[in-house]
Design a protein around this motif. Structure first.
Motif, mmCIF file in Angstrom:
data_model
loop_
_atom_site.group_PDB
_atom_site.id
_atom_site.type_symbol
_atom_site.label_atom_id
_atom_site.label_comp_id
_atom_site.label_asym_id
_atom_site.label_seq_id
_atom_site.Cartn_x
_atom_site.Cartn_y
_atom_site.Cartn_z
ATOM 1 N N VAL A 127 0.721 -1.327 -0.023
ATOM 2 C CA VAL A 127 -0.041 0.239 -0.156
ATOM 3 C C VAL A 127 0.731 1.186 -0.061
ATOM 4 C CG1 VAL A 127 -1.802 1.251 1.268
ATOM 5 C CG2 VAL A 127 -1.942 -1.268 1.109
ATOM 6 N N GLU A 128 0.698 2.029 -0.955
ATOM 7 C CA GLU A 128 1.569 3.390 -1.284
ATOM 8 C C GLU A 128 0.764 4.644 -0.856
ATOM 9 O OE1 GLU A 128 4.543 1.888 -4.619
ATOM 10 O OE2 GLU A 128 2.408 2.354 -5.316
ATOM 11 N N GLU A 129 1.346 5.649 -0.374
ATOM 12 C CA GLU A 129 1.025 6.815 -0.561
ATOM 13 C C GLU A 129 0.364 7.694 -1.664
ATOM 14 O OE1 GLU A 129 0.723 9.512 2.040
ATOM 15 O OE2 GLU A 129 1.175 7.944 3.743
ATOM 16 N N THR A 130 -0.662 8.509 -1.810
ATOM 17 C CA THR A 130 -0.911 9.106 -2.891
ATOM 18 C C THR A 130 -1.063 10.753 -2.552
ATOM 19 O OG1 THR A 130 -3.419 9.353 -2.437
ATOM 20 C CG2 THR A 130 -2.544 7.320 -3.684
ATOM 21 N N LYS A 131 -1.441 11.403 -3.645
ATOM 22 C CA LYS A 131 -1.650 12.780 -3.168
ATOM 23 C C LYS A 131 -3.159 13.247 -2.709
ATOM 24 C CE LYS A 131 -2.313 14.034 -8.051
ATOM 25 N NZ LYS A 131 -1.984 14.855 -9.047
ATOM 26 N N TYR A 132 -3.918 12.248 -2.478
ATOM 27 C CA TYR A 132 -5.444 12.477 -2.270
ATOM 28 C C TYR A 132 -5.851 12.432 -0.954
ATOM 29 C CZ TYR A 132 -5.118 10.981 -7.235
ATOM 30 O OH TYR A 132 -4.641 10.796 -8.401
ATOM 31 N N GLU A 133 -6.140 13.799 -0.132
ATOM 32 C CA GLU A 133 -6.437 13.739 0.954
ATOM 33 C C GLU A 133 -7.514 13.030 1.343
ATOM 34 O OE1 GLU A 133 -4.593 15.565 3.417
ATOM 35 O OE2 GLU A 133 -2.962 15.753 2.002
ATOM 36 N N ASN A 134 -8.642 13.146 0.119
ATOM 37 C CA ASN A 134 -10.002 12.312 0.587
ATOM 38 C C ASN A 134 -10.307 11.792 -0.766
ATOM 39 O OD1 ASN A 134 -11.416 14.383 -0.624
ATOM 40 N ND2 ASN A 134 -11.406 15.714 1.075
ATOM 41 N N LEU A 135 -11.620 11.336 -0.745
ATOM 42 C CA LEU A 135 -12.287 10.412 -1.918
ATOM 43 C C LEU A 135 -12.587 11.624 -3.188
ATOM 44 C CD1 LEU A 135 -13.310 8.006 -2.817
ATOM 45 C CD2 LEU A 135 -15.640 8.481 -1.904
ATOM 46 N N TYR A 136 -13.005 12.715 -2.377
ATOM 47 C CA TYR A 136 -13.215 13.727 -3.550
ATOM 48 C C TYR A 136 -12.105 14.094 -4.322
ATOM 49 C CZ TYR A 136 -17.112 14.382 -0.230
ATOM 50 O OH TYR A 136 -18.129 14.143 0.787
ATOM 51 N N ASP A 137 -10.895 14.226 -3.667
ATOM 52 C CA ASP A 137 -9.627 14.550 -4.574
ATOM 53 C C ASP A 137 -9.424 13.558 -5.307
ATOM 54 O OD1 ASP A 137 -9.519 17.032 -2.964
ATOM 55 O OD2 ASP A 137 -7.851 16.019 -1.473
ATOM 56 N N TYR A 138 -9.351 12.351 -5.071
ATOM 57 C CA TYR A 138 -9.354 11.375 -5.895
ATOM 58 C C TYR A 138 -10.260 11.045 -6.966
ATOM 59 C CZ TYR A 138 -9.884 6.543 -7.763
ATOM 60 O OH TYR A 138 -10.156 5.391 -8.311
ATOM 61 N N ILE A 139 -11.496 11.398 -6.865
ATOM 62 C CA ILE A 139 -12.526 11.210 -7.894
ATOM 63 C C ILE A 139 -12.317 12.436 -8.824
ATOM 64 C CG2 ILE A 139 -14.900 11.334 -8.388
ATOM 65 C CD1 ILE A 139 -15.410 9.805 -5.714
ATOM 66 N N LEU A 140 -12.055 13.437 -8.333
ATOM 67 C CA LEU A 140 -11.574 14.895 -9.320
ATOM 68 C C LEU A 140 -10.589 14.397 -10.165
ATOM 69 C CD1 LEU A 140 -12.485 17.759 -7.119
ATOM 70 C CD2 LEU A 140 -14.237 16.817 -8.779
ATOM 71 N N ASP A 141 -9.402 14.018 -9.488
ATOM 72 C CA ASP A 141 -8.167 13.736 -10.337
ATOM 73 C C ASP A 141 -8.244 12.557 -11.380
ATOM 74 O OD1 ASP A 141 -5.568 14.675 -10.913
ATOM 75 O OD2 ASP A 141 -4.950 12.546 -9.997
ATOM 76 N N VAL A 142 -8.845 11.547 -10.746
ATOM 77 C CA VAL A 142 -8.765 10.238 -11.608
ATOM 78 C C VAL A 142 -10.047 9.959 -12.477
ATOM 79 C CG1 VAL A 142 -8.486 7.899 -11.492
ATOM 80 C CG2 VAL A 142 -7.214 9.285 -10.114
ATOM 81 N N GLY A 143 -11.258 10.231 -11.881
ATOM 82 C CA GLY A 143 -12.364 10.077 -12.417
ATOM 83 C C GLY A 143 -13.010 11.380 -13.397
ATOM 84 N N LEU A 144 -12.336 12.537 -13.298
ATOM 85 C CA LEU A 144 -13.017 13.458 -14.100
ATOM 86 C C LEU A 144 -11.676 13.968 -14.714
ATOM 87 C CD1 LEU A 144 -15.393 15.541 -11.851
ATOM 88 C CD2 LEU A 144 -15.734 13.637 -13.404
ATOM 89 N N ASN A 145 -10.682 13.305 -15.153
ATOM 90 C CA ASN A 145 -9.483 13.576 -15.720
ATOM 91 C C ASN A 145 -9.043 12.816 -16.791
ATOM 92 O OD1 ASN A 145 -7.120 15.076 -16.605
ATOM 93 N ND2 ASN A 145 -6.200 15.001 -14.399
ATOM 94 N N PRO A 146 -9.626 12.690 -17.783
ATOM 95 C CA PRO A 146 -9.206 11.496 -18.789
ATOM 96 C C PRO A 146 -7.847 11.734 -19.021
ATOM 97 C CG PRO A 146 -10.737 13.095 -20.005
ATOM 98 C CD PRO A 146 -10.758 13.362 -18.415
ATOM 99 N N ARG A 147 -7.081 10.726 -19.218
ATOM 100 C CA ARG A 147 -5.737 10.467 -19.379
ATOM 101 C C ARG A 147 -5.221 10.128 -20.876
ATOM 102 N NH1 ARG A 147 -4.328 12.325 -14.647
ATOM 103 N NH2 ARG A 147 -5.154 11.464 -12.737
#
Length: 147
Positions: A127-147
């Motif tokens: 298990v590794e650290e991420t930059k996401y303080e909470n679920l909202y940060d994760y969803i905005l970056d990963v879920g709403l940011n097509p790569r």
């Protein structure tokens, strides 16, 4: 980020690109669903996660997926975490699947899930650290940011 700010960004994305939200999702839940999951898994879920599943449900959400607390769906957090097996081995509750063997989720200490989103890397079984303080940060970056 709080829920109000998160929802504003989600609604903007939904209005601009409704196709991102066209995949099947899980129904919204209620406090009884959340309490049952917490009882079955013997843990306390983060507030951001509870609010998300109550207000938006689970399953596919733009470019990610969020496990649900609704036991009638395919994304039921209890069943999926029992299959994954990281609760016992890593004190890690998976809440999102990369569909490549890795997971995003929360570490658990003394029965309480951290709000910080962590990443389980199956290649190194860690298990590794991420930059996401909470679920909202994760969803905005990963879920709403097509790569």
């Amino acid at each position: 980020m709080n829920y109000k700010e998160f929802l504003l960004t989600v609604n903007e994305a939904r209005n601009k690109r409704p196709i991102w939200f066209g995949l099947e999702s899980e129904p919204k839940c209620n406090d009884n669903h959340i309490e049952k999951v917490e009882r079955v898994l013997s843990l306390s879920l983060p507030d951001e996660y509870k609010i998300f599943v109550k207000e938006l449900g689970g399953g596919y959400f733009a470019f990610t997926n969020i496990f649900s607390v609704n036991d009638i769906g395919d994304w039921y957090i209890v069943n999926l975490n029992n299959q994954i097996g990281l609760l016992e081995t890593h004190s890690f509750l998976a809440v999102s699947d990369t569909e490549a063997g890795d997971y995003y989720g929360f570490t658990i200490e003394k029965g309480v899930c951290s709000s910080r989103v962590m990443f389980y890397n199956h290649e190194i079984n860690k298990v590794e650290e991420t930059k996401y303080e909470n679920l909202y940060d994760y969803i905005l970056d990963v879920g709403l940011n097509p790569r």
